[in-house]
Enzyme design. Structure first.
Site, PDB file in Angstrom:
ATOM      1  N   LYS A   1     -18.543  -8.160  55.064  1.00  0.00           N
ATOM      2  CA  LYS A   1     -20.088  -8.348  54.770  1.00  0.00           C
ATOM      3  C   LYS A   1     -20.665  -9.511  54.657  1.00  0.00           C
ATOM      4  O   LYS A   1     -21.541  -9.620  55.138  1.00  0.00           O
ATOM      5  CB  LYS A   1     -19.835  -7.263  53.610  1.00  0.00           C
ATOM      6  CG  LYS A   1     -20.369  -5.958  54.184  1.00  0.00           C
ATOM      7  CD  LYS A   1     -20.053  -4.726  52.463  1.00  0.00           C
ATOM      8  CE  LYS A   1     -19.080  -3.618  52.605  1.00  0.00           C
ATOM      9  NZ  LYS A   1     -19.056  -3.389  51.383  1.00  0.00           N
TER      10      LYS A   1
ATOM     11  N   LYS B   1     -11.664 -23.996  53.971  1.00  0.00           N
ATOM     12  CA  LYS B   1     -10.582 -24.540  52.550  1.00  0.00           C
ATOM     13  C   LYS B   1      -9.503 -24.700  53.533  1.00  0.00           C
ATOM     14  O   LYS B   1      -8.190 -23.473  53.104  1.00  0.00           O
ATOM     15  CB  LYS B   1     -10.647 -23.111  51.664  1.00  0.00           C
ATOM     16  CG  LYS B   1     -11.541 -22.453  50.157  1.00  0.00           C
ATOM     17  CD  LYS B   1     -10.904 -21.959  49.560  1.00  0.00           C
ATOM     18  CE  LYS B   1     -11.913 -20.985  49.465  1.00  0.00           C
ATOM     19  NZ  LYS B   1     -11.437 -20.064  47.443  1.00  0.00           N
TER      20      LYS B   1
ATOM     21  N   ASP C   1     -10.237 -19.217  54.873  1.00  0.00           N
ATOM     22  CA  ASP C   1      -9.148 -18.913  53.601  1.00  0.00           C
ATOM     23  C   ASP C   1      -7.965 -19.583  54.267  1.00  0.00           C
ATOM     24  O   ASP C   1      -7.780 -20.424  54.935  1.00  0.00           O
ATOM     25  CB  ASP C   1      -9.104 -18.329  52.672  1.00  0.00           C
ATOM     26  CG  ASP C   1      -9.000 -18.272  51.622  1.00  0.00           C
ATOM     27  OD1 ASP C   1      -9.296 -18.986  51.368  1.00  0.00           O
ATOM     28  OD2 ASP C   1      -8.316 -17.462  50.801  1.00  0.00           O
TER      29      ASP C   1
END
Ligand code: IMP
Ligand code: MG
Length: 173
Positions: free
Chosen positions: A37, A125, A97
């Protein structure tokens, strides 16, 4: 909670990304696919930062449990409504990530034979990467800290913050 990126910084960077994407693509619609989402906020602002023809769709995929760490399990929770065969597809994601989610999703989408397939991620990241992911458009590279706001959640909370903030651990007393 500490502000990492203000709403103004986020919006300014998205305007730059939108202009760049406008330039990079050939004529015809760009299919923006947001990963549910978290990426919905980024999709809504990125689409409005573009002047060319855009179509939008959503895909649901989860690799995380309810906390801050990956469950390691990836599953498709909602498929696209439309075919992407022959289309110029830009996957819109909030944050890369470990790369597990996007690595899996790109594999799935590539099998549907789009004309082109790229990724736009608002945050990256890079220090956490476990799987190789080629991100064509990155908003901001950030350090290894857990962030919330502008779509990003902690246990489904905080998505509606306009800034992106670092969620700090409560200090032991
Ligand atoms: P990956 O598969 O490890 O690359 O994880 C990507 C997904 O994990 C993102 O779409 C986010 O939903 C979630 N995620 C990763 N880092 C954060 C964070 O710092 N805050 C909130 N969600 C995160
Ligand atoms: Mg996500």
């Amino acid at each position: 909670m500490r502000v990492l990126l203000t709403a103004e910084q986020i919006q300014a960077r998205i305007r730059e990304l939108g202009a760049q994407i406008d330039q990079d693509y050939p004529d015809g619609p760009v299919y923006l696919i947001a990963i549910l989402k978290g990426a919905c906020f980024f999709l809504a602002d990125l689409a409005r930062a573009m002047t060319r023809s855009v179509r939008i769709d959503f895909i649901g995929i989860s690799s995380y449990g309810k906390g801050k760490t990956s469950s390691g399990e990836v599953k498709l929770t909602k498929d696209l409504d439309t075919s992407i065969e022959g289309a110029d597809v830009l996957v819109v994601e909030d944050i890369v990530d470990s790369g597990v989610t996007l690595n899996y999703l790109m594999h799935v989408l590539r099998q549907r034979r789009p004309h082109s397939l790229r990724i736009a991620a608002l945050l990256d990241k890079p220090s956490r990467r476990q799987r190789q992911v080629d991100v064509a458009y990155v908003g901001f590279q950030i350090p290894d800290e857990f962030v919330i706001g502008y779509g990003l959640d902690y246990a489904e909370n905080y998505r509606n913050l306009s800034d992106i903030c670092v969620l700090e651990e409560p200090k032991a007393s």
